[in-house]
Design a protein around this motif. Structure first.
Motif, PDB file in Angstrom:
ATOM      1  N   ARG A  13       0.840  -1.219   0.000  1.00  0.00           N
ATOM      2  CA  ARG A  13       0.000   0.000   0.000  1.00  0.00           C
ATOM      3  C   ARG A  13       0.861   1.250   0.000  1.00  0.00           C
ATOM      4  NH1 ARG A  13      -3.052  -3.289   3.020  1.00  0.00           N
ATOM      5  NH2 ARG A  13      -2.222  -2.603   5.036  1.00  0.00           N
ATOM      6  N   ALA A  14       1.909   1.253   0.808  1.00  0.00           N
ATOM      7  CA  ALA A  14       2.780   2.427   0.900  1.00  0.00           C
ATOM      8  C   ALA A  14       3.482   2.719  -0.423  1.00  0.00           C
ATOM      9  CB  ALA A  14       3.811   2.225   2.014  1.00  0.00           C
ATOM     10  N   ALA A  15       3.811   1.681  -1.184  1.00  0.00           N
ATOM     11  CA  ALA A  15       4.518   1.849  -2.462  1.00  0.00           C
ATOM     12  C   ALA A  15       3.572   1.953  -3.648  1.00  0.00           C
ATOM     13  CB  ALA A  15       5.488   0.690  -2.676  1.00  0.00           C
ATOM     14  N   GLY A  16       2.273   1.710  -3.431  1.00  0.00           N
ATOM     15  CA  GLY A  16       1.320   1.769  -4.541  1.00  0.00           C
ATOM     16  C   GLY A  16       1.372   0.548  -5.438  1.00  0.00           C
ATOM     17  N   LEU A  17       1.669  -0.608  -4.849  1.00  0.00           N
ATOM     18  CA  LEU A  17       1.784  -1.848  -5.609  1.00  0.00           C
ATOM     19  C   LEU A  17       0.860  -2.907  -5.032  1.00  0.00           C
ATOM     20  CD1 LEU A  17       5.673  -2.012  -5.772  1.00  0.00           C
ATOM     21  CD2 LEU A  17       4.145  -1.537  -7.681  1.00  0.00           C
ATOM     22  N   THR A  18       0.839  -4.045  -5.695  1.00  0.00           N
ATOM     23  CA  THR A  18       0.136  -5.200  -5.160  1.00  0.00           C
ATOM     24  C   THR A  18       1.149  -6.107  -4.463  1.00  0.00           C
ATOM     25  OG1 THR A  18       0.454  -6.531  -7.154  1.00  0.00           O
ATOM     26  CG2 THR A  18      -1.539  -5.147  -7.059  1.00  0.00           C
ATOM     27  N   ARG A  19       0.655  -6.976  -3.616  1.00  0.00           N
ATOM     28  CA  ARG A  19       1.533  -7.956  -2.969  1.00  0.00           C
ATOM     29  C   ARG A  19       2.159  -8.871  -4.018  1.00  0.00           C
ATOM     30  NH1 ARG A  19      -2.773  -9.847   1.320  1.00  0.00           N
ATOM     31  NH2 ARG A  19      -3.823  -7.905   0.969  1.00  0.00           N
ATOM     32  N   LYS A  20       1.372  -9.208  -5.016  1.00  0.00           N
ATOM     33  CA  LYS A  20       1.881 -10.095  -6.065  1.00  0.00           C
ATOM     34  C   LYS A  20       3.069  -9.442  -6.789  1.00  0.00           C
ATOM     35  CE  LYS A  20       0.562 -12.656 -10.177  1.00  0.00           C
ATOM     36  NZ  LYS A  20      -0.500 -13.034 -11.095  1.00  0.00           N
ATOM     37  N   ALA A  21       2.948  -8.142  -7.104  1.00  0.00           N
ATOM     38  CA  ALA A  21       4.048  -7.437  -7.763  1.00  0.00           C
ATOM     39  C   ALA A  21       5.298  -7.468  -6.890  1.00  0.00           C
ATOM     40  CB  ALA A  21       3.653  -5.998  -8.079  1.00  0.00           C
ATOM     41  N   MET A  22       5.111  -7.283  -5.593  1.00  0.00           N
ATOM     42  CA  MET A  22       6.264  -7.309  -4.693  1.00  0.00           C
ATOM     43  C   MET A  22       6.944  -8.671  -4.707  1.00  0.00           C
ATOM     44  SD  MET A  22       4.926  -5.035  -1.480  1.00  0.00           S
ATOM     45  CE  MET A  22       6.352  -5.460  -0.524  1.00  0.00           C
ATOM     46  N   ARG A  23       6.148  -9.724  -4.716  1.00  0.00           N
ATOM     47  CA  ARG A  23       6.732 -11.072  -4.755  1.00  0.00           C
ATOM     48  C   ARG A  23       7.490 -11.297  -6.064  1.00  0.00           C
ATOM     49  NH1 ARG A  23       1.450 -12.457  -3.105  1.00  0.00           N
ATOM     50  NH2 ARG A  23       1.303 -12.495  -0.853  1.00  0.00           N
ATOM     51  N   VAL A  24       6.927 -10.785  -7.164  1.00  0.00           N
ATOM     52  CA  VAL A  24       7.600 -10.905  -8.460  1.00  0.00           C
ATOM     53  C   VAL A  24       8.927 -10.150  -8.430  1.00  0.00           C
ATOM     54  CG1 VAL A  24       7.480 -10.217 -10.902  1.00  0.00           C
ATOM     55  CG2 VAL A  24       5.509 -11.301  -9.809  1.00  0.00           C
ATOM     56  N   TYR A  25       8.918  -8.933  -7.924  1.00  0.00           N
ATOM     57  CA  TYR A  25      10.151  -8.139  -7.881  1.00  0.00           C
ATOM     58  C   TYR A  25      11.208  -8.800  -6.999  1.00  0.00           C
ATOM     59  CZ  TYR A  25       7.213  -4.524  -9.993  1.00  0.00           C
ATOM     60  OH  TYR A  25       6.377  -3.829 -10.819  1.00  0.00           O
ATOM     61  N   GLU A  26      10.771  -9.430  -5.930  1.00  0.00           N
ATOM     62  CA  GLU A  26      11.717 -10.156  -5.084  1.00  0.00           C
ATOM     63  C   GLU A  26      12.263 -11.376  -5.827  1.00  0.00           C
ATOM     64  OE1 GLU A  26      11.732 -12.637  -0.918  1.00  0.00           O
ATOM     65  OE2 GLU A  26      10.428 -10.872  -1.021  1.00  0.00           O
ATOM     66  N   ALA A  27      11.373 -12.117  -6.486  1.00  0.00           N
ATOM     67  CA  ALA A  27      11.798 -13.312  -7.225  1.00  0.00           C
ATOM     68  C   ALA A  27      12.747 -12.960  -8.374  1.00  0.00           C
ATOM     69  CB  ALA A  27      10.578 -14.060  -7.757  1.00  0.00           C
ATOM     70  N   LYS A  28      12.541 -11.801  -8.993  1.00  0.00           N
ATOM     71  CA  LYS A  28      13.377 -11.373 -10.124  1.00  0.00           C
ATOM     72  C   LYS A  28      14.655 -10.684  -9.666  1.00  0.00           C
ATOM     73  CE  LYS A  28      10.452 -12.313 -13.555  1.00  0.00           C
ATOM     74  NZ  LYS A  28      10.749 -13.074 -14.724  1.00  0.00           N
ATOM     75  N   GLY A  29      14.832 -10.535  -8.350  1.00  0.00           N
ATOM     76  CA  GLY A  29      16.068  -9.950  -7.839  1.00  0.00           C
ATOM     77  C   GLY A  29      16.103  -8.441  -7.817  1.00  0.00           C
ATOM     78  N   LEU A  30      14.987  -7.787  -8.056  1.00  0.00           N
ATOM     79  CA  LEU A  30      14.949  -6.324  -7.989  1.00  0.00           C
ATOM     80  C   LEU A  30      14.858  -5.843  -6.549  1.00  0.00           C
ATOM     81  CD1 LEU A  30      12.434  -5.672 -10.889  1.00  0.00           C
ATOM     82  CD2 LEU A  30      14.875  -5.277 -10.931  1.00  0.00           C
ATOM     83  N   LEU A  31      14.255  -6.632  -5.724  1.00  0.00           N
ATOM     84  CA  LEU A  31      14.055  -6.330  -4.321  1.00  0.00           C
ATOM     85  C   LEU A  31      14.782  -7.405  -3.520  1.00  0.00           C
ATOM     86  CD1 LEU A  31      12.420  -4.617  -2.214  1.00  0.00           C
ATOM     87  CD2 LEU A  31      10.614  -6.319  -2.443  1.00  0.00           C
ATOM     88  N   PRO A  32      15.607  -7.007  -2.554  1.00  0.00           N
ATOM     89  CA  PRO A  32      16.292  -8.043  -1.761  1.00  0.00           C
ATOM     90  C   PRO A  32      15.284  -8.924  -1.034  1.00  0.00           C
ATOM     91  CG  PRO A  32      16.970  -5.815  -1.080  1.00  0.00           C
ATOM     92  CD  PRO A  32      15.912  -5.657  -2.122  1.00  0.00           C
ATOM     93  N   ALA A  33      15.693 -10.140  -0.759  1.00  0.00           N
ATOM     94  CA  ALA A  33      14.818 -11.050  -0.023  1.00  0.00           C
ATOM     95  C   ALA A  33      14.432 -10.410   1.296  1.00  0.00           C
ATOM     96  CB  ALA A  33      15.532 -12.377   0.208  1.00  0.00           C
ATOM     97  N   ALA A  34      13.161 -10.494   1.603  1.00  0.00           N
ATOM     98  CA  ALA A  34      12.639  -9.868   2.814  1.00  0.00           C
ATOM     99  C   ALA A  34      13.028 -10.662   4.048  1.00  0.00           C
ATOM    100  CB  ALA A  34      11.117  -9.774   2.722  1.00  0.00           C
ATOM    101  N   GLU A  35      13.169  -9.930   5.148  1.00  0.00           N
ATOM    102  CA  GLU A  35      13.311 -10.615   6.428  1.00  0.00           C
ATOM    103  C   GLU A  35      12.025 -11.384   6.666  1.00  0.00           C
ATOM    104  OE1 GLU A  35      14.461  -8.390   9.904  1.00  0.00           O
ATOM    105  OE2 GLU A  35      15.378  -6.864   8.623  1.00  0.00           O
ATOM    106  N   ARG A  36      12.102 -12.402   7.494  1.00  0.00           N
ATOM    107  CA  ARG A  36      10.919 -13.206   7.795  1.00  0.00           C
ATOM    108  C   ARG A  36      10.707 -13.286   9.301  1.00  0.00           C
ATOM    109  NH1 ARG A  36       8.149 -15.982   3.407  1.00  0.00           N
ATOM    110  NH2 ARG A  36       9.438 -15.632   1.577  1.00  0.00           N
ATOM    111  N   THR A  37       9.452 -13.312   9.681  1.00  0.00           N
ATOM    112  CA  THR A  37       9.124 -13.571  11.082  1.00  0.00           C
ATOM    113  C   THR A  37       9.296 -15.052  11.337  1.00  0.00           C
ATOM    114  OG1 THR A  37       6.784 -14.032  10.668  1.00  0.00           O
ATOM    115  CG2 THR A  37       7.403 -11.710  11.034  1.00  0.00           C
ATOM    116  N   GLN A  38       9.172 -15.447  12.583  1.00  0.00           N
ATOM    117  CA  GLN A  38       9.258 -16.873  12.905  1.00  0.00           C
ATOM    118  C   GLN A  38       8.152 -17.653  12.218  1.00  0.00           C
ATOM    119  OE1 GLN A  38       9.396 -17.211  17.174  1.00  0.00           O
ATOM    120  NE2 GLN A  38      11.637 -17.042  17.183  1.00  0.00           N
ATOM    121  N   ALA A  39       7.041 -16.973  11.961  1.00  0.00           N
ATOM    122  CA  ALA A  39       5.917 -17.624  11.289  1.00  0.00           C
ATOM    123  C   ALA A  39       6.079 -17.608   9.767  1.00  0.00           C
ATOM    124  CB  ALA A  39       4.608 -16.943  11.675  1.00  0.00           C
TER     125      ALA A  39
END
Length: 135
Positions: A13-39
């Motif tokens: 929401r803050a970036a004006g994107l969808t969650r799916k777009a964010m996952r794609v950008y991470e998978a394509k290496g544009l966005l570094p892998a996100a930190e993860r919670t224990q869950a």
């Protein structure tokens, strides 16, 4: 002081994107892998949102993901990427000009075919449709 952590929905929401777009950008290496919670939930920080906003703006300008990756890599190397961005924009403009020319040629062909189609009747011996077969 701990950095603000955002969920994928909040960051999207803050970036004006969808969650799916964010996952794609991470998978394509544009966005570094996100930190993860224990869950296993992804967590993002304000720098990630800034990067995602940049990617969204670059996509809005019609840049391809590979182009954006190149720009980010140059910037990551400590070099301002503006010369590269100008070249990429010029290339994109040329692509669009070629596409427009192709579409105008197609439109002319369609208009000509449609004009000739007025003389075509279903009584003519054809395999399927003389309008297409005679074009």
């Amino acid at each position: 002081m701990a950095r603000q952590q955002l969920t994928i929905g909040q960051a999207a929401r803050a970036a004006g994107l969808t969650r799916k777009a964010m996952r794609v950008y991470e998978a394509k290496g544009l966005l570094p892998a996100a930190e993860r919670t224990q869950a296993g939930y992804r967590l993002y920080d304000p720098d990630d949102v800034e990067l995602l906003t940049f990617i969204r703006r670059a996509r809005t300008l019609g840049l391809h993901l590979d182009d954006i990756r190149e720009v980010l890599a140059i910037r990551g190397g400590g070099i301002p990427p503006c010369d590269t961005v100008r070249e990429l924009l010029d290339a994109r403009i040329a692509e669009l000009d070629a596409t427009v020319a192709e579409l105008l040629a197609l439109r002319a062909t369609l208009a000509d075919t449609r004009q000739r189609a007025g003389d075509c009747t279903d009584a003519q011996p054809v395999t399927v449709c003389a309008i297409i077969e005679d074009s």
